[in-house]
Design an enzyme around this catalytic site. Structure first.
Site, PDB file in Angstrom:
ATOM      1  N   HIS A  90       4.428   9.219   8.279  1.00 22.81           N
ATOM      2  CA  HIS A  90       5.231   9.646   7.139  1.00 22.81           C
ATOM      3  C   HIS A  90       5.950  10.955   7.357  1.00 22.81           C
ATOM      4  O   HIS A  90       7.062  11.146   6.889  1.00 22.81           O
ATOM      5  CB  HIS A  90       4.445   9.533   5.843  1.00 22.81           C
ATOM      6  CG  HIS A  90       4.410   8.093   5.452  1.00 22.81           C
ATOM      7  ND1 HIS A  90       3.489   7.232   5.987  1.00 22.81           N
ATOM      8  CD2 HIS A  90       5.263   7.345   4.722  1.00 22.81           C
ATOM      9  CE1 HIS A  90       3.752   6.005   5.558  1.00 22.81           C
ATOM     10  NE2 HIS A  90       4.824   6.049   4.781  1.00 22.81           N
ATOM     11  N   ARG A 148       9.954   4.521  -1.611  1.00 23.47           N
ATOM     12  CA  ARG A 148       8.508   4.591  -1.328  1.00 23.47           C
ATOM     13  C   ARG A 148       7.834   5.383  -2.445  1.00 23.47           C
ATOM     14  O   ARG A 148       7.845   6.618  -2.423  1.00 23.47           O
ATOM     15  CB  ARG A 148       8.264   5.303   0.011  1.00 23.47           C
ATOM     16  CG  ARG A 148       8.722   4.540   1.224  1.00 23.47           C
ATOM     17  CD  ARG A 148       8.278   5.274   2.501  1.00 23.47           C
ATOM     18  NE  ARG A 148       8.385   4.434   3.671  1.00 23.47           N
ATOM     19  CZ  ARG A 148       9.442   4.415   4.485  1.00 23.47           C
ATOM     20  NH1 ARG A 148      10.479   5.182   4.243  1.00 23.47           N
ATOM     21  NH2 ARG A 148       9.457   3.621   5.535  1.00 23.47           N
ATOM     22  N   ARG A 190       9.371  -0.020  -4.436  1.00 29.45           N
ATOM     23  CA  ARG A 190       8.188  -0.685  -3.871  1.00 29.45           C
ATOM     24  C   ARG A 190       6.953  -0.263  -4.660  1.00 29.45           C
ATOM     25  O   ARG A 190       6.753   0.929  -4.899  1.00 29.45           O
ATOM     26  CB  ARG A 190       8.035  -0.270  -2.407  1.00 29.45           C
ATOM     27  CG  ARG A 190       6.752  -0.787  -1.790  1.00 29.45           C
ATOM     28  CD  ARG A 190       6.724  -0.549  -0.312  1.00 29.45           C
ATOM     29  NE  ARG A 190       6.437   0.832   0.037  1.00 29.45           N
ATOM     30  CZ  ARG A 190       6.388   1.266   1.295  1.00 29.45           C
ATOM     31  NH1 ARG A 190       6.648   0.453   2.297  1.00 29.45           N
ATOM     32  NH2 ARG A 190       6.114   2.525   1.551  1.00 29.45           N
ATOM     33  N   GLU A 218       5.885  -7.903   6.206  1.00 31.74           N
ATOM     34  CA  GLU A 218       5.387  -6.943   7.203  1.00 31.74           C
ATOM     35  C   GLU A 218       4.063  -7.385   7.811  1.00 31.74           C
ATOM     36  O   GLU A 218       3.448  -6.658   8.573  1.00 31.74           O
ATOM     37  CB  GLU A 218       5.309  -5.528   6.622  1.00 31.74           C
ATOM     38  CG  GLU A 218       4.659  -5.422   5.269  1.00 31.74           C
ATOM     39  CD  GLU A 218       4.748  -4.020   4.668  1.00 31.74           C
ATOM     40  OE1 GLU A 218       5.141  -3.076   5.349  1.00 31.74           O
ATOM     41  OE2 GLU A 218       4.395  -3.884   3.492  1.00 31.74           O
ATOM     42  N   ASN A 276       8.215  -1.827  10.734  1.00 38.27           N
ATOM     43  CA  ASN A 276       7.246  -0.824  11.195  1.00 38.27           C
ATOM     44  C   ASN A 276       5.849  -1.420  11.201  1.00 38.27           C
ATOM     45  O   ASN A 276       5.096  -1.282  12.161  1.00 38.27           O
ATOM     46  CB  ASN A 276       7.265   0.410  10.274  1.00 38.27           C
ATOM     47  CG  ASN A 276       8.652   0.983  10.115  1.00 38.27           C
ATOM     48  OD1 ASN A 276       9.541   0.665  10.892  1.00 38.27           O
ATOM     49  ND2 ASN A 276       8.857   1.806   9.100  1.00 38.27           N
ATOM     50  N   ASP A 277       5.513  -2.092  10.113  1.00 42.19           N
ATOM     51  CA  ASP A 277       4.198  -2.735  10.060  1.00 42.19           C
ATOM     52  C   ASP A 277       4.208  -4.098  10.734  1.00 42.19           C
ATOM     53  O   ASP A 277       3.228  -4.476  11.366  1.00 42.19           O
ATOM     54  CB  ASP A 277       3.733  -2.866   8.605  1.00 42.19           C
ATOM     55  CG  ASP A 277       3.070  -1.581   8.124  1.00 42.19           C
ATOM     56  OD1 ASP A 277       2.320  -0.980   8.915  1.00 42.19           O
ATOM     57  OD2 ASP A 277       3.322  -1.171   6.982  1.00 42.19           O
ATOM     58  N   ARG A 279       0.435   1.748  14.841  1.00 41.97           N
ATOM     59  CA  ARG A 279       1.755   2.376  14.929  1.00 41.97           C
ATOM     60  C   ARG A 279       1.709   3.889  15.137  1.00 41.97           C
ATOM     61  O   ARG A 279       2.710   4.502  15.506  1.00 41.97           O
ATOM     62  CB  ARG A 279       2.597   2.021  13.704  1.00 41.97           C
ATOM     63  CG  ARG A 279       2.083   2.582  12.397  1.00 41.97           C
ATOM     64  CD  ARG A 279       2.746   1.892  11.217  1.00 41.97           C
ATOM     65  NE  ARG A 279       3.640   2.768  10.470  1.00 41.97           N
ATOM     66  CZ  ARG A 279       4.216   2.454   9.316  1.00 41.97           C
ATOM     67  NH1 ARG A 279       4.035   1.257   8.782  1.00 41.97           N
ATOM     68  NH2 ARG A 279       4.997   3.292   8.700  1.00 41.97           N
ATOM     69  N   CYS A 290      13.932  -2.995   5.969  1.00 39.05           N
ATOM     70  CA  CYS A 290      13.766  -1.571   5.662  1.00 39.05           C
ATOM     71  C   CYS A 290      12.927  -0.880   6.730  1.00 39.05           C
ATOM     72  O   CYS A 290      12.598   0.286   6.595  1.00 39.05           O
ATOM     73  CB  CYS A 290      13.178  -1.384   4.276  1.00 39.05           C
ATOM     74  SG  CYS A 290      11.650  -2.289   4.027  1.00 39.05           S
TER      75      CYS A 290
HETATM   76  C1  PEP Z   1       7.578  -0.998   7.219  1.00 38.03           C
HETATM   77  O1  PEP Z   1       6.389  -1.247   7.342  1.00 38.03           O
HETATM   78  O2  PEP Z   1       8.463  -1.382   8.011  1.00 38.03           O
HETATM   79  C2  PEP Z   1       8.057  -0.172   6.087  1.00 38.03           C
HETATM   80  C3  PEP Z   1       9.330   0.005   5.853  1.00 38.03           C
HETATM   81  O3  PEP Z   1       7.125   0.412   5.299  1.00 38.03           O
HETATM   82  P1  PEP Z   1       6.321   1.754   5.656  1.00 38.03           P
HETATM   83  O4  PEP Z   1       6.973   2.365   6.867  1.00 38.03           O
HETATM   84  O5  PEP Z   1       6.399   2.626   4.444  1.00 38.03           O
HETATM   85  O6  PEP Z   1       4.945   1.228   5.912  1.00 38.03           O
HETATM   86 MG    MG Z   2       4.955  -0.916   5.740  1.00 37.42          MG
END
Ligand code: PEP
Ligand code: MG
Length: 575
Positions: free
Chosen positions: A186, A293, A329, A428, A451-452, A462, A500
């Site tokens: 984050h 977020r 979200r 995700e 990302n997830d 990650r 996203c």
């Molecule tokens: C993701 O997982 O791609 C995402 C956009 O959510 P976050 O990065 O907040 O987990």
């Molecule tokens: Mg995510």
């Protein structure tokens, strides 16, 4: 010397190193060991010390803003009612000076942060600043005050504390280098949205580099360059100036739409969780917010935010941006994001554990507060709701049932909301990608969280540097899941699919995603202009051909080489 790490915030920066020490203020002991009289004396001393620090700043700096702010902090600290309250807390709760400071100032911060009045809400940050300053002084931590920087600086640390970045005063911060954290941690997302070139994951870098040495941070390549000659420094300064030219050129054409050369239109939105960014959507000519977020409204608080507070945040965006979408979200807590008032016990595998929608579905009343806030705001603009971490269809059905209950409650109280509010799911988790067609029967849109999705498909944490080489969304397995999700949405004429995750702003990713027919790219604010420009340089038809070829390849290296060659050709100086 060159040190390679994970590319986090794009861009180039040069400046003098400033090593930032890490201390966890939350872990300072609060137990009363000395007498209460001793602690009260300690309290008075620390307040006086901090006040004289502010006096020093006031006498040294030129800027009236900074002088005024320090005067304000002084006034806060010297208020007789604050001192009395702190002393009472030592007696009443039998805690030491640090314990009293935390208790009293945390309460004040929470009270202010939940008020309707924007000015007073802002003041909660001042309380936090004063609290941290007192605590740091109490335990003798070297002070870092970014407002005092007067030359270009590169912050270097084992781990950067996000509050440091939220404190403003970033004018002279030209780069961030950190040992811990990945691209999608984050703090990584935050530094990217602030537009600060950042590289994370370089082992021992805070011990290797020294205060004041000049380094160059290339956030686009993920490399830190040290031991430069004067010629090197000049060369990099010229490079930075050229990059800035491109960015100002892009700012001038901020209102261009993301339309390819063969006339295919895409939406470019921003990802954010930072309230200050809500007003900046127009500065980059974005089509809206593709991912809000909400967890940033819940973290760093000691009690959950109220429905009224959440409603006001969402309504203010909706009212000021009538034609722009805001996809909110629902709370994505757990994993690496913890709240003191949400009791999730320690787990062996928090990323696979009790988090996000799993927690919300079990805590219906808590979940409904957030949903009602979103629904109420939908009366004022284009609000949409999105569920994170969906792994099966039952979760979607259950979340929709709770949403229906929240709608009924509002309807019974005659509180207006958009009865056709759009609801979507984040893709995700691999099972959700595989089931995208079924999920689409229950919702209006999908947004792919790469990302997830990358983390869960490849079973690679990650944020773990040791395995970061395996973490790659160009892995053919991940690409298949992405394509499957996009293809599922194409069976419906009225259901959109966006992305996203960070892949949506990667120039190589954009080529593939245009080729696959993604509808919406939601990216960090600092990348939105560039993403729009890159899309205008593409032809959807050519991208489809490349995508077909790439989807037959069997490893990510070949895929990246193929896309890189093409990107060089079509993106030219923008790549
Ligand atoms: C993701 O997982 O791609 C995402 C956009 O959510 P976050 O990065 O907040 O987990
Ligand atoms: Mg995510």
């Amino acid at each position: 010397m060159e040190y390679f790490g994970t590319k986090v915030g794009p861009g180039l920066g040069i400046g003098k190193v400033l090593i930032v020490e890490n201390v966890s203020l939350e872990k300072i002991p609060e137990k009363l060991i000395n007498s209460t009289t001793d602690e009260k004396k300690k309290l008075k001393d620390v307040i006086n010390n901090v006040v004289s620090d502010y006096d020093k700043i006031i006498s040294e700096v030129q800027e009236t803003d900074i002088k005024d702010l320090c005067q304000f902090y002084k006034m806060l600290l010297l208020s007789p009612s604050l001192v009395a309250e702190l002393e009472e807390t030592i007696e009443k709760y039998q805690v030491n000076a640090a314990g009293a400071i935390k208790k009293v100032l945390n309460n004040k911060e929470t009270e202010l942060s939940q008020l309707d009045n924007a000015y007073l809400r802002e003041r909660s940050k001042d309380i936090q600043e004063v609290r941290n300053k007192l605590l740091r002084k109490l335990i003798g931590v070297k002070e870092l005050d970014l407002s005092l920087l007067s030359e270009n600086t590169i912050l270097v640390s084992k781990e950067i504390n996000p509050t440091l970045l939220l404190s403003g005063h970033l004018k002279y911060v030209k780069g961030i280098i950190s040992e811990i954290g990945g691209k999608t941690s984050h703090v990584g997302i935050l530094s990217t949205s602030l537009g600060i070139p950042s590289i994370f994951g370089i082992e021992n870098i805070s011990e290797i580099l020294e205060d004041n040495e000049i380094v160059f941070v290339d956030g686009d390549r993920g490399v830190v360059i040290t031991d430069m000659t004067n010629e090197d420094i000049k060369k990099y300064e010229v490079k930075i100036a050229r990059e800035q030219e491109i960015m100002s050129e892009l700012k001038e054409i901020k209102d261009i739409k993301a339309v390819t050369k063969d006339n295919h239109r895409y939406h470019v939105c921003i990802n954010t969780g930072d309230l200050t960014e809500l007003n900046k959507v127009n500065e980059v000519g974005a089509d809206g917010i593709g991912l809000f977020r909400t967890e940033f409204l819940f973290l760093n608080k000691i009690t959950p935010p109220s429905e009224e507070y959440l409603f006001n945040v969402y309504r203010s965006f909706a009212e000021n941006n009538k034609n722009k979408v805001m996809i909110i979200r629902t709370l994505d807590i757990g994993g690496d994001k913890k709240c003191p008032y949400i009791d999730i016990p320690e787990e062996a595998n928090p990323f696979l554990g009790y988090r996000a929608i799993r927690y919300c579905l079990d805590n219906k009343d808590f979940f409904k507060v957030s949903l009602r806030a979103m629904l109420r705001a939908s009366n004022y603009g284009k609000i949409q709701i999105m569920y994170p971490m969906i792994s099966n269809i039952e979760e979607v059905i259950k979340a929709n049932e709770i949403l229906d209950e929240a709608k009924d409650e509002l309807a019974n109280s005659q509180i207006p909301f958009d009865r056709n509010i759009k609801v979507g799911v984040m893709i995700e988790i691999p099972s959700a990608a595989l089931m995208a067609d079924t999920i689409l029967e229950k919702v209006d849109f999908l947004s792919i969280g790469t990302n997830d999705l990358t983390q869960y498909t490849l079973a690679v944490d990650r944020g773990n540097q040791r395995v970061s080489k395996i973490y790659n969304y160009f892995n053919p397995g991940v690409l298949k899941l992405i394509k499957m999700t996009i293809d599922a949405s194409k069976k419906y004429s009225n259901k959109q699919v966006g992305m996203c995750g960070e892949m949506a702003s990667d120039p190589l990713g954009i080529i593939l995603l245009v080729g696959m027919g993604l509808d919406e790219f939601s990216v960090n604010i600092s990348r939105a202009l560039k993403v729009k420009k890159l899309i205008t340089l593409l032809s959807a038809e050519d991208c489809q051909k490349i995508t077909e070829k790439v989807m037959k390849m069997t490893n990510e290296q070949d895929i990246e080489i193929e896309l890189d060659n093409y990107a060089k050709k079509v993106f030219g100086k923008y790549y």
